[in-house]
Scaffold this active site. Structure first.
Site, mmCIF file in Angstrom:
data_model
loop_
_atom_site.group_PDB
_atom_site.id
_atom_site.type_symbol
_atom_site.label_atom_id
_atom_site.label_comp_id
_atom_site.label_asym_id
_atom_site.label_seq_id
_atom_site.Cartn_x
_atom_site.Cartn_y
_atom_site.Cartn_z
ATOM 1 N N ARG A 261 4.092 0.813 19.617
ATOM 2 C CA ARG A 261 3.457 2.120 19.784
ATOM 3 C C ARG A 261 2.411 2.048 20.896
ATOM 4 O O ARG A 261 1.639 1.098 20.976
ATOM 5 C CB ARG A 261 2.797 2.576 18.482
ATOM 6 C CG ARG A 261 3.776 2.701 17.326
ATOM 7 C CD ARG A 261 3.112 3.178 16.053
ATOM 8 N NE ARG A 261 4.053 3.117 14.925
ATOM 9 C CZ ARG A 261 3.733 3.397 13.673
ATOM 10 N NH1 ARG A 261 2.498 3.789 13.379
ATOM 11 N NH2 ARG A 261 4.642 3.314 12.717
ATOM 12 N N ARG A 276 -5.155 -2.034 15.217
ATOM 13 C CA ARG A 276 -4.402 -1.089 16.047
ATOM 14 C C ARG A 276 -3.812 -1.839 17.245
ATOM 15 O O ARG A 276 -4.495 -2.064 18.235
ATOM 16 C CB ARG A 276 -5.322 0.044 16.515
ATOM 17 C CG ARG A 276 -4.579 1.324 16.870
ATOM 18 C CD ARG A 276 -5.556 2.442 17.184
ATOM 19 N NE ARG A 276 -6.346 2.826 16.037
ATOM 20 C CZ ARG A 276 -5.961 3.705 15.105
ATOM 21 N NH1 ARG A 276 -4.768 4.263 15.207
ATOM 22 N NH2 ARG A 276 -6.747 4.008 14.096
ATOM 23 N N GLU A 348 -6.261 2.064 5.894
ATOM 24 C CA GLU A 348 -4.850 2.318 5.609
ATOM 25 C C GLU A 348 -3.991 1.079 5.853
ATOM 26 O O GLU A 348 -4.119 0.407 6.873
ATOM 27 C CB GLU A 348 -4.337 3.460 6.492
ATOM 28 C CG GLU A 348 -2.867 3.785 6.279
ATOM 29 C CD GLU A 348 -2.267 4.620 7.400
ATOM 30 O OE1 GLU A 348 -1.048 4.522 7.608
ATOM 31 O OE2 GLU A 348 -3.023 5.336 8.084
ATOM 32 N N SER A 351 1.693 4.089 4.449
ATOM 33 C CA SER A 351 1.796 5.540 4.352
ATOM 34 C C SER A 351 3.187 5.855 3.817
ATOM 35 O O SER A 351 4.182 5.467 4.423
ATOM 36 C CB SER A 351 1.592 6.179 5.732
ATOM 37 O OG SER A 351 1.479 7.577 5.645
ATOM 38 N N ARG A 391 -1.689 -5.947 8.966
ATOM 39 C CA ARG A 391 -2.853 -5.474 8.213
ATOM 40 C C ARG A 391 -2.985 -6.192 6.876
ATOM 41 O O ARG A 391 -4.098 -6.365 6.356
ATOM 42 C CB ARG A 391 -2.768 -3.958 8.020
ATOM 43 C CG ARG A 391 -2.910 -3.195 9.334
ATOM 44 C CD ARG A 391 -3.113 -1.712 9.136
ATOM 45 N NE ARG A 391 -3.238 -1.034 10.430
ATOM 46 C CZ ARG A 391 -3.690 0.210 10.600
ATOM 47 N NH1 ARG A 391 -4.049 0.918 9.538
ATOM 48 N NH2 ARG A 391 -3.769 0.737 11.803
#
Length: 426
Positions: A261, A276, A348, A351, A391
């Site tokens: 991404r 990130r 987070e 999701s 993560r």
């Protein structure tokens, strides 16, 4: 993609639900385009019918050896006009599709209404955040001190937001991946896949990344492919263009992939560490279900992701996203947030979303009912992280750090680490 029939039948209700998401989601442009398309379509169909009638009349007159010049003259008028209208109709159909394709999904009635993440609602918590009698470090300091994370090497090889994992760091990434896949396949009933890491534009349109989020994707320069942002894309597209017998549902699939991404909208956010990244590993969960079963499936899929955190003894909470914080294709989403002592907050890590028929309409993925073979309707699709591997790695480093700089390996992960119980600086 939204249901055109629903927009036509309940325009005010659809627009009202879209507005709960925030932003300008006005259906006026769509309605105007569709009316123009309908007008052109009506004239096109009328001229096609006239052309067919003229052709039939010409045949009849020829059989009677009668003059048909007036019919030929009219056909010369109808033909060019019809060709022009057919081009205009295709253009209007493309415009209607383009307008419809950037409208987000409708929130489910159980989704809390709100503007942004501040209006999200906590559903429950699990576990107690650990306490420390020493100064807690962030994961990047823990990892660099253990020589298992190398941010400089990642930047040298590729650039900012890329990371090299060394020795037991690389081994733990592999161990976490295997632990998650084994849990989801042997206990949760998912079929393991290993899909391509490249996808075509049709696949990315199907799951909703294109055209709206193209700036977040890495695109090949000379080939018609994109690097996948998540395994949701290839797994969900396995049912693209298919009519599935009801008895074959639900389909439950899982896959490890690297994900890519641009993070185009995240400039300045989480510039340090692994939160990130442009490239990261993730174990994805995807389900394809009957419409009436999709919300039970959402609870199941979310619980499957939670089980990973429970086995690894990582404190977390489940959050129900409000209407203003929902992702583009989701009707309802639960976020799982894991406790990170180094940041002194929950972040987070997964999701989990029910997209209902939104993706299925884009992919033309449908089911055939067993008791009524003529009844064809869109399937429902769901996806969730089970979990984001990097993560999870971060959460272990921060929650299990020790005063001497070592990190204790959670019991459930030790068999996948060759029995190692602790990472040390020695």
């Amino acid at each position: 993609m939204l249901d055109i029939k629903q927009i036509r039948k309940e325009p005010e209700q659809v627009e009202s639900r879209l507005k709960t998401r925030g932003g300008a989601h006005n259906l006026d442009a769509f309605r105007a385009l569709e009316q123009e398309k309908r007008d052109i379509q009506a004239e096109t169909e009328s001229l096609r019918a006239e052309r067919n009638s003229l052709s039939k009349q010409v045949g009849q007159r020829k059989a009677q050896k009668a003059d048909a010049q007036d019919l030929f003259d009219r056909m010369k008028e109808v033909g060019p006009r019809l060709k022009t209208l057919e081009v205009q109709l295709r253009e209007k159909e493309e415009s209607v599709l383009a307008t419809l394709s950037v409208l987000p999904n409708l929130p489910h009635e159980s989704v809390p209404e709100g503007k942004d993440e501040n209006d999200n609602q906590e559903v429950h918590r699990w576990g107690t955040p650990p306490t420390f009698d020493f100064e807690v470090k962030n994961h990047w300091d823990v990892g660099e001190d253990l020589n298992i994370i190398d941010f400089e090497a990642g930047a040298l090889i590729a650039g900012a937001r890329f990371t090299l994992f060394r020795q037991h760091g690389a081994r733990m990434i592999r161990a976490l991946t295997n632990f998650m896949l084994d849990l989801h396949t042997t206990e949760h009933g998912y079929m393991e896949m290993l899909p391509p890491f490249l996808a075509n534009s049709e696949s990315l349109f199907g799951t909703g990344q294109l055209p709206k989020f193209e700036e977040d994707l890495f695109r090949m320069k000379d080939d018609p492919f994109y690097l996948i942002p998540t395994a949701e894309v290839p797994l969900t597209n396995l049912v693209r263009g298919q009519i599935i017998d009801e008895a074959e549902l639900p389909l439950k699939m899982t896959a490890w992939t690297s994900c890519f991404r641009r993070e185009a909208g995240a400039s300045g956010q989480d510039t340090r560490g692994l939160i990130r990244q442009h490239q990261f590993d993730k174990v994805e969960l995807v389900q394809v279900t009957r419409p009436e079963e999709s919300y039970d499936a959402l609870e199941q899929l979310t619980s499957n992701a939670e089980e990973v955190l429970k086995r690894l003894e990582l404190p977390f909470k489940r959050i129900s996203l409000c209407t203003g914080d929902l992702g583009f294709g989701a009707s309802k989403t639960y976020d799982l947030e894991v406790w990170l002592p180094g940041q002194n907050k929950y972040r987070e890590i997964s999701s989990c979303s029910n997209c209902e028929a939104f993706q299925a309409r884009r992919m033309k993925s449908r089911l055939r009912r067993t008791e009524n073979a003529k009844k064809i309707e869109p399937v429902h699709t769901l996806n969730g992280s089970g979990l984001a591997v990097g993560r999870t790695f971060v959460a272990i480093l921060e929650n299990f750090q020790q005063a001497d700089g070592s990190v204790t390996i959670p019991d459930a992960l030790r068999p996948f680490m060759g029995g190692i119980s602790k990472l040390t600086t020695a």
